[in-house]
Design an enzyme around this catalytic site. Structure first.
Site, mmCIF file in Angstrom:
data_model
loop_
_atom_site.group_PDB
_atom_site.id
_atom_site.type_symbol
_atom_site.label_atom_id
_atom_site.label_comp_id
_atom_site.label_asym_id
_atom_site.label_seq_id
_atom_site.Cartn_x
_atom_site.Cartn_y
_atom_site.Cartn_z
ATOM 1 N N ASP A 1 39.554 45.404 45.956
ATOM 2 C CA ASP A 1 40.529 44.532 45.514
ATOM 3 C C ASP A 1 40.359 43.285 44.401
ATOM 4 O O ASP A 1 39.482 42.488 44.788
ATOM 5 C CB ASP A 1 41.426 43.763 46.526
ATOM 6 N N ARG B 1 42.012 41.667 42.517
ATOM 7 C CA ARG B 1 43.245 40.759 42.039
ATOM 8 C C ARG B 1 42.735 39.276 42.061
ATOM 9 O O ARG B 1 42.491 38.962 43.001
ATOM 10 C CB ARG B 1 44.684 41.084 42.987
#
Length: 197
Positions: A126, A128
């Protein structure tokens, strides 16, 4: 901070009329959108969803994920409550971009799960970055939220930004035979709080 507010307008939708607020990240040249309904800049906690862009799920109705269903469910829930906000962040494919997401999908077609596919392409599970939310939240005068999410990482990221998450609202929708493995991977490897429908 490199994120700046640009302009606002009305956005009529199937669920009601939202206000759409545009923000630009001058460092990455990405444009982000906040949808709001009702009076949100108050002391009372506001119902909120942080939604990362998913072209395949949001616009192309893909059943490989639950993203489109989650976005629609959030818009519906806010409309029913008459007050809430959605932060639509341009972080496609958990931050790896659309073309790399297609590459990851190809690896998933061959048997990799969503985390393994990202890692085989040289990315983290991930990628982000939620720090871009801080100037958006400040502009909207939001200090406390009830966050519609199954992802504890989002709750922790907001707390680190100084935002008080007074409640995590479970937000499961869109489970189907095509995304069952994907959802199990999100639960098992990414720590998402999923109970199943």
């Amino acid at each position: 901070m490199t994120v700046r507010y640009v302009e606002s307008s009305k956005l009529p939708t199937s669920w009601g009329i939202f206000d759409m607020h545009g923000f630009e990240d001058t460092e990455t040249n990405k444009e982000h959108v906040v949808l709001s309904m009702g009076q949100i800049g108050e002391d009372e906690p506001v119902l909120a969803r942080i939604h990362s862009e998913c072209l395949t799920g949001d616009a192309l109705f893909s059943l490989r994920c639950d993203c489109g269903a989650q976005l629609q469910a959030a818009m519906h829930r806010i409309a029913v409550e008459g007050r809430g906000v959605i932060f639509y962040l341009r972080q496609e494919g958990r931050g790896i971009g659309l073309l790399n997401k297609i590459r990851a999908y190809r690896l998933q077609d061959k048997g990799a799960d969503t985390v393994e596919a990202n890692e085989q392409l040289g990315f983290g599970a991930d990628m982000r970055d939620y720090s871009i939310l801080k100037p958006m939240l400040e502009h909207m005068h939001i200090k406390e939220i009830k966050l519609m999410t199954n992802n504890p990482r989002k709750v922790n990221a907001l707390k680190e930004l100084g935002i008080n998450v007074v409640e995590r609202v479970a937000h499961e929708s869109g489970r189907n035979p095509h995304n069952a493995k994907y959802l199990e991977t999100k639960k098992g490897k990414l720590g998402h709080l999923l109970e199943g429908e």
